[in-house]
Design an enzyme around this catalytic site. Sequence first.
Site, PDB file in Angstrom:
ATOM      1  N   ASP A 166      39.111  38.901  51.415  1.00 38.16           N
ATOM      2  CA  ASP A 166      38.621  39.769  51.809  1.00 38.16           C
ATOM      3  C   ASP A 166      37.054  39.779  51.673  1.00 38.16           C
ATOM      4  OD1 ASP A 166      38.755  39.101  49.549  1.00 38.16           O
ATOM      5  OD2 ASP A 166      38.714  41.294  48.409  1.00 38.16           O
ATOM      6  N   ASP A 213      36.701  34.783  45.934  1.00 37.28           N
ATOM      7  CA  ASP A 213      37.595  36.553  46.976  1.00 37.28           C
ATOM      8  C   ASP A 213      36.288  37.165  46.873  1.00 37.28           C
ATOM      9  OD1 ASP A 213      39.877  38.214  46.254  1.00 37.28           O
ATOM     10  OD2 ASP A 213      38.151  39.292  45.308  1.00 37.28           O
ATOM     11  N   HIS A 220      41.477  39.695  37.906  1.00 36.07           N
ATOM     12  CA  HIS A 220      40.915  40.597  37.231  1.00 36.07           C
ATOM     13  C   HIS A 220      41.361  40.753  35.938  1.00 36.07           C
ATOM     14  CE1 HIS A 220      37.830  41.741  40.166  1.00 36.07           C
ATOM     15  NE2 HIS A 220      39.085  42.060  41.756  1.00 36.07           N
TER      16      HIS A 220
END
Length: 346
Positions: free
Chosen positions: A286, A197, A161
């Site tokens: 995740d 992700d 990010h």
Amino acid sequence: MLSVYSDDHRLHFGQSELVDGKLQPCFEMPSRADTVLARVKSQNLGEVIAPKDFGREPLLRLHDAAYLDFLQGAWARWTAEGHSGDLVSTTFPGRRLRRDGPIPTALMGELGYYSFDTEAPITAGTWQAIYSSAQVALTAQEHMRQGARSAFALCRPPGHHAGGDFMGGYCFLNNAAIATQAFLDQGARRVAILDVDYHHGNGTQDIFYRRDDVLFASIHGDPRVEYPYFLGYADERGEGAGEGCNHNYPLAHGSGWDLWSAALDDACVRIAGYAPDALVISLGVDTYKEDPISQFRLDSPDYLRMGERIARLGLPTLFIMEGGYAVEAIGINAVNVLQGYEGAAR
């Protein structure tokens, strides 16, 4: 497969984060990396080494010097002002506020300038932890440059990010992007990044969006309903020289292996057509069905299949740890990807 790991990750541990209107312990916690490391060792994946120190120069290839200086000195400034808790931004340059300077000189103003959310708390040990995390990625990349076909960088904090001059979403330095640039600086013509992700790798996309020497593909939750909300749509294809080198695969809440693997197949076809010299995997797990902050339905055996599909590309592959917050399963799922890859690559 060689793994690279540093205990320095434990120096960063935010006290709390705001979730659904309530403060609670941060999901991004040291036990994440500790659990993955334990699984790497119990499964005899291969040697585990500490990172070398390549200095700030590889970081400066993608991150602004002023941004790095801010990250390195923020905690000292915070405590000099008499504070002791986590340093967290509360003000951001939103619509119709100036984003192109001047950068505020007040600490909280400068923090807001470099942040896009409240999910990247700065603590006493944050700089050392994020610096070491980047060195973990660079050490794994060097191992591949010396001839290895794969390596695992057990990075924490994660990085996808983070942009060249911004932080957020638990991320400060973009480990995958730093390693990618190192491949290019050392002679690679093209590198592909596959981000698996659950959350879109907005920082990685931003860094390479206008370049044609990096292809970025990301499979993630639909940003209409999922963090980071404001990037990660399918119509984002790159700009200028980078047009056609960015591929987003936003998927609906509840997506399982059938939908997810179809996106993976398409991404792999695009990567194969791009013919990169190396592949970097932003390895977030995740996407797991019991992850506390995600909404996909992958199960542990699916991660073996994920690794197998990536291996069929036949590319030198660097795996860099990103997200995954079901701590009891993160080690199983991350190592399943690596073992699936190794089994199919033999």
